[in-house]
Design a protein around this motif. Sequence first.
Motif, short mmCIF file in Angstrom:
data_model
loop_
_atom_site.label_atom_id
_atom_site.label_comp_id
_atom_site.label_asym_id
_atom_site.label_seq_id
_atom_site.Cartn_x
_atom_site.Cartn_y
_atom_site.Cartn_z
N ALA A 119 0.83 -1.21 0.00
CA ALA A 119 0.00 0.00 0.00
C ALA A 119 0.86 1.26 0.00
N ALA A 120 0.29 2.33 -0.53
CA ALA A 120 0.96 3.63 -0.51
C ALA A 120 1.28 4.04 0.92
N GLY A 121 2.38 4.74 1.08
CA GLY A 121 2.76 5.18 2.42
C GLY A 121 4.06 5.95 2.41
N LYS A 122 4.44 6.43 3.57
CA LYS A 122 5.67 7.21 3.73
C LYS A 122 6.80 6.29 4.18
N TRP A 123 7.97 6.50 3.59
CA TRP A 123 9.19 5.79 3.94
C TRP A 123 10.29 6.82 4.16
N VAL A 124 11.14 6.60 5.16
CA VAL A 124 12.30 7.44 5.36
C VAL A 124 13.46 6.78 4.63
N SER A 125 14.23 7.60 3.91
CA SER A 125 15.14 7.08 2.91
C SER A 125 16.51 7.73 2.98
N THR A 126 17.50 7.03 2.42
CA THR A 126 18.85 7.58 2.29
C THR A 126 19.53 6.95 1.09
N GLU A 127 20.43 7.70 0.47
CA GLU A 127 21.23 7.12 -0.60
C GLU A 127 22.41 6.37 -0.01
N VAL A 128 22.78 5.30 -0.67
CA VAL A 128 23.96 4.52 -0.29
C VAL A 128 25.14 5.14 -1.02
N LEU A 129 26.13 5.62 -0.26
CA LEU A 129 27.19 6.44 -0.84
C LEU A 129 28.40 5.60 -1.21
N GLU A 130 28.71 5.61 -2.49
CA GLU A 130 29.83 4.80 -2.99
C GLU A 130 31.13 5.16 -2.30
N GLU A 131 31.32 6.44 -1.98
CA GLU A 131 32.59 6.87 -1.37
C GLU A 131 32.79 6.30 0.04
N GLU A 132 31.76 5.71 0.61
CA GLU A 132 31.89 5.11 1.93
C GLU A 132 32.41 3.68 1.89
N GLY A 133 32.68 3.19 0.68
CA GLY A 133 33.36 1.90 0.52
C GLY A 133 32.59 0.72 1.08
N GLU A 134 33.31 -0.18 1.74
CA GLU A 134 32.71 -1.42 2.23
C GLU A 134 31.65 -1.18 3.29
N LYS A 135 31.69 -0.02 3.94
CA LYS A 135 30.72 0.29 5.00
C LYS A 135 29.51 1.06 4.50
N LYS A 136 29.37 1.18 3.19
CA LYS A 136 28.33 2.07 2.66
C LYS A 136 26.91 1.61 3.05
N TYR A 137 26.65 0.30 3.07
CA TYR A 137 25.33 -0.17 3.48
C TYR A 137 25.15 -0.10 4.99
N HIS A 138 26.19 -0.41 5.70
CA HIS A 138 26.17 -0.29 7.16
C HIS A 138 25.89 1.16 7.55
N ASN A 139 26.57 2.09 6.89
CA ASN A 139 26.39 3.51 7.22
C ASN A 139 25.00 4.00 6.84
N ALA A 140 24.49 3.52 5.70
CA ALA A 140 23.14 3.91 5.28
C ALA A 140 22.12 3.44 6.31
N PHE A 141 22.26 2.19 6.77
CA PHE A 141 21.35 1.67 7.79
C PHE A 141 21.39 2.55 9.04
N HIS A 142 22.58 2.93 9.46
CA HIS A 142 22.69 3.69 10.70
C HIS A 142 22.19 5.12 10.56
N ARG A 143 22.24 5.69 9.36
CA ARG A 143 21.61 7.01 9.17
C ARG A 143 20.10 6.90 9.41
N LEU A 144 19.49 5.84 8.88
CA LEU A 144 18.06 5.64 9.08
C LEU A 144 17.75 5.28 10.53
#
Length: 235
Positions: A81-106
Amino acid sequence: LWDHRRVPVSSGINAEYGGPVEMELGDALSDAAGYEECAEWVDKSKPLPKSLDDICGADLECAAREEIANTDCGFGMRKVAAGKWVSTEVLEEEGEKKYHNAFHRLYNYITGANSDGAEIPMTAPVISKPYMDAAWKEVGATMHFYVPSAFQANPPSPTEDNVYMEDWDDALVYYRAIGESGEKISQDVWVSEFTNLYTALTKTGHGYYPYMSVVGGFTAPFDEVQRTEIMFVSN
């Protein structure tokens, strides 16, 4: 958005795996996965995924959805269903931690990095959306948390850079469920599972957008039984 036409700039996945449950053909597998597996893809060495009934409304709130009856094997269908999601871009410059860092921003957003300083409950799934070009090279990715129902009408604004709110439209998605966390899934398994989903959808004539490989994490790293889904969005 579920909209595959929005392409940002980056890459990856997320989560961890507990005790395996033997996979069986029939009710145990279909009840856990949410669909009937194709006989040729049954592998008894694979752990059963945690059932959505044991997650959504039991462990935590899930994005509003409607499971759609499907007589074809190899994938499930649901309307999100339609709804609101809080979002962030996964930053390539953050290297191997880019997904880890994206998760922690959220995660920072739901634990107080918002305009109200509010503590917002965790929800499922955690969505990762890698975007591919025509040569199947990853050219970007985003990560998303569903905003729980108590905050949907007026969610507090994020206060951290590169965290933003999105309104998603209704979407029809096709999925396969895996009984492991994203961090424990090998590249071979990712390829195999997406290939099986592609094969099943193509065989049954369901249209989808192939250049956005959606991954949904439904369980916490410490959960004994895991559920990760791979998804394609209907076009």
